[in-house]
Design a protein around this motif. Structure first.
Motif, PDB file in Angstrom:
ATOM      1  N   CYS A 222       0.845  -1.196   0.000  1.00  0.00           N
ATOM      2  CA  CYS A 222       0.000   0.000   0.000  1.00  0.00           C
ATOM      3  C   CYS A 222       0.877   1.240   0.000  1.00  0.00           C
ATOM      4  O   CYS A 222       1.771   1.364   0.846  1.00  0.00           O
ATOM      5  CB  CYS A 222      -0.879  -0.031   1.249  1.00  0.00           C
ATOM      6  SG  CYS A 222      -1.919   1.414   1.495  1.00  0.00           S
ATOM      7  N   LEU A 223       0.625   2.135  -0.919  1.00  0.00           N
ATOM      8  CA  LEU A 223       1.375   3.391  -0.976  1.00  0.00           C
ATOM      9  C   LEU A 223       1.223   4.159   0.330  1.00  0.00           C
ATOM     10  O   LEU A 223       2.203   4.660   0.885  1.00  0.00           O
ATOM     11  CB  LEU A 223       0.887   4.243  -2.153  1.00  0.00           C
ATOM     12  CG  LEU A 223       1.433   5.664  -2.254  1.00  0.00           C
ATOM     13  CD1 LEU A 223       2.954   5.672  -2.382  1.00  0.00           C
ATOM     14  CD2 LEU A 223       0.795   6.402  -3.420  1.00  0.00           C
ATOM     15  N   VAL A 224       0.017   4.244   0.855  1.00  0.00           N
ATOM     16  CA  VAL A 224      -0.222   5.011   2.078  1.00  0.00           C
ATOM     17  C   VAL A 224       0.511   4.399   3.265  1.00  0.00           C
ATOM     18  O   VAL A 224       1.131   5.114   4.051  1.00  0.00           O
ATOM     19  CB  VAL A 224      -1.737   5.127   2.366  1.00  0.00           C
ATOM     20  CG1 VAL A 224      -1.994   5.788   3.709  1.00  0.00           C
ATOM     21  CG2 VAL A 224      -2.437   5.885   1.244  1.00  0.00           C
ATOM     22  N   MET A 225       0.448   3.102   3.401  1.00  0.00           N
ATOM     23  CA  MET A 225       1.083   2.436   4.548  1.00  0.00           C
ATOM     24  C   MET A 225       2.601   2.478   4.458  1.00  0.00           C
ATOM     25  O   MET A 225       3.279   2.460   5.478  1.00  0.00           O
ATOM     26  CB  MET A 225       0.635   0.976   4.641  1.00  0.00           C
ATOM     27  CG  MET A 225      -0.820   0.807   4.924  1.00  0.00           C
ATOM     28  SD  MET A 225      -1.202   1.284   6.594  1.00  0.00           S
ATOM     29  CE  MET A 225      -2.736   0.441   6.809  1.00  0.00           C
ATOM     30  N   GLY A 226       3.128   2.537   3.256  1.00  0.00           N
ATOM     31  CA  GLY A 226       4.570   2.447   3.094  1.00  0.00           C
ATOM     32  C   GLY A 226       5.302   3.778   2.980  1.00  0.00           C
ATOM     33  O   GLY A 226       6.531   3.799   3.012  1.00  0.00           O
ATOM     34  N   GLU A 227       4.589   4.870   2.868  1.00  0.00           N
ATOM     35  CA  GLU A 227       5.234   6.163   2.625  1.00  0.00           C
ATOM     36  C   GLU A 227       5.219   7.036   3.880  1.00  0.00           C
ATOM     37  O   GLU A 227       4.150   7.447   4.338  1.00  0.00           O
ATOM     38  CB  GLU A 227       4.525   6.891   1.475  1.00  0.00           C
ATOM     39  CG  GLU A 227       5.030   8.270   1.195  1.00  0.00           C
ATOM     40  CD  GLU A 227       6.539   8.363   1.000  1.00  0.00           C
ATOM     41  OE1 GLU A 227       7.165   9.162   1.696  1.00  0.00           O
ATOM     42  OE2 GLU A 227       7.074   7.622   0.148  1.00  0.00           O
ATOM     43  N   PRO A 228       6.388   7.326   4.451  1.00  0.00           N
ATOM     44  CA  PRO A 228       6.440   8.143   5.668  1.00  0.00           C
ATOM     45  C   PRO A 228       5.736   9.494   5.546  1.00  0.00           C
ATOM     46  O   PRO A 228       5.172   9.999   6.521  1.00  0.00           O
ATOM     47  CB  PRO A 228       7.940   8.332   5.907  1.00  0.00           C
ATOM     48  CG  PRO A 228       8.581   7.179   5.223  1.00  0.00           C
ATOM     49  CD  PRO A 228       7.714   6.877   4.030  1.00  0.00           C
ATOM     50  N   ARG A 229       5.729  10.079   4.368  1.00  0.00           N
ATOM     51  CA  ARG A 229       5.115  11.396   4.184  1.00  0.00           C
ATOM     52  C   ARG A 229       3.597  11.374   4.286  1.00  0.00           C
ATOM     53  O   ARG A 229       2.963  12.428   4.306  1.00  0.00           O
ATOM     54  CB  ARG A 229       5.499  11.968   2.823  1.00  0.00           C
ATOM     55  CG  ARG A 229       6.964  12.317   2.719  1.00  0.00           C
ATOM     56  CD  ARG A 229       7.323  12.705   1.293  1.00  0.00           C
ATOM     57  NE  ARG A 229       8.690  13.147   1.241  1.00  0.00           N
ATOM     58  CZ  ARG A 229       9.069  14.415   1.317  1.00  0.00           C
ATOM     59  NH1 ARG A 229       8.183  15.362   1.421  1.00  0.00           N
ATOM     60  NH2 ARG A 229      10.349  14.720   1.275  1.00  0.00           N
ATOM     61  N   LEU A 230       3.000  10.196   4.353  1.00  0.00           N
ATOM     62  CA  LEU A 230       1.543  10.098   4.357  1.00  0.00           C
ATOM     63  C   LEU A 230       0.980   9.786   5.751  1.00  0.00           C
ATOM     64  O   LEU A 230      -0.097   9.201   5.886  1.00  0.00           O
ATOM     65  CB  LEU A 230       1.085   9.057   3.331  1.00  0.00           C
ATOM     66  CG  LEU A 230       1.431   9.426   1.887  1.00  0.00           C
ATOM     67  CD1 LEU A 230       1.020   8.324   0.924  1.00  0.00           C
ATOM     68  CD2 LEU A 230       0.804  10.753   1.490  1.00  0.00           C
ATOM     69  N   ALA A 231       1.679  10.213   6.776  1.00  0.00           N
ATOM     70  CA  ALA A 231       1.234   9.962   8.156  1.00  0.00           C
ATOM     71  C   ALA A 231      -0.147  10.562   8.415  1.00  0.00           C
ATOM     72  O   ALA A 231      -0.986   9.940   9.083  1.00  0.00           O
ATOM     73  CB  ALA A 231       2.251  10.510   9.146  1.00  0.00           C
ATOM     74  N   ALA A 232      -0.424  11.741   7.902  1.00  0.00           N
ATOM     75  CA  ALA A 232      -1.730  12.366   8.118  1.00  0.00           C
ATOM     76  C   ALA A 232      -2.835  11.538   7.472  1.00  0.00           C
ATOM     77  O   ALA A 232      -3.933  11.411   8.026  1.00  0.00           O
ATOM     78  CB  ALA A 232      -1.745  13.792   7.582  1.00  0.00           C
TER      79      ALA A 232
END
Length: 182
Positions: free
Chosen positions: A104-114
């Motif tokens: 998952c892009l969201v789960m794997g990308e630190p910049r997507l914490a919000a």
């Protein structure tokens, strides 16, 4: 003075960039790589999308558009237990869908914490509603179950990224569903 008309498919380039960010993360993708992969010059990319940050934001918006619909559908099940079971199953399917990167892009990308926090909030709200309706014992139990579900989803995304197949993730989802409070 007007520039030359755009000679590339903006949507195709955006899908390509989304996939690159999904596979390699924000820090692993350069504008030069996206341009080379798309066969376009950097000024064309900048004119169409802005800088790397803007391209990333647009790629993430494209990625999450259908996720929001799926999350709302799953969480709208008649019972919270069914909602969580649906969410776990659909996540297993998404994380292992053919023709796309695993995980998952969201789960794997630190910049997507919000964005992750927003999803956690939606799950928590559904479970707090279940507590208010008597399906769970208390708001504290709802919060604990929400944290558990979030942890399972994060783990499933990591397993997929590491090569776990759909049957393995569906098995994880089944076992997690068995942990539902009685």
């Amino acid at each position: 003075m007007t520039g030359r008309p755009r000679t590339f498919d903006k949507d195709a380039v955006l899908r390509m960039a989304m996939r690159a960010f999904w596979e390699r993360g924000y820090d692993g993708v350069s504008v030069a790589q996206v341009c080379a992969d798309a066969g376009i010059a950097a000024p064309s990319l900048y004119a169409a999308f802005g800088g790397k940050d803007a391209l990333f934001e647009k790629a993430c918006a494209l990625y999450t558009a259908h996720l929001d619909e799926d999350l709302e559908r799953d969480l709208s099940a008649p019972t919270a237990r069914e909602a969580i079971e649906r969410l776990l199953r659909s996540s297993a399917e998404h994380f292992t869908a053919p023709g796309q990167p695993p995980g998952c892009l969201v789960m794997g990308e630190p910049r997507l914490a919000a964005r992750r926090e927003r999803t956690r909030g939606m799950i928590q709200a559904r479970l707090r509603r279940a507590a208010a309706e008597g399906e769970l014992a208390s708001a504290a139990e709802a919060d604990g179950v929400a944290a558990f579900v979030d942890t399972v989803l994060t783990g499933m995304a990591a397993l997929a990224r590491d090569g776990a197949d759909r049957p393995r993730l569906l098995d994880v989802a089944r076992h997690a569903a068995r942990a539902w409070p009685t």
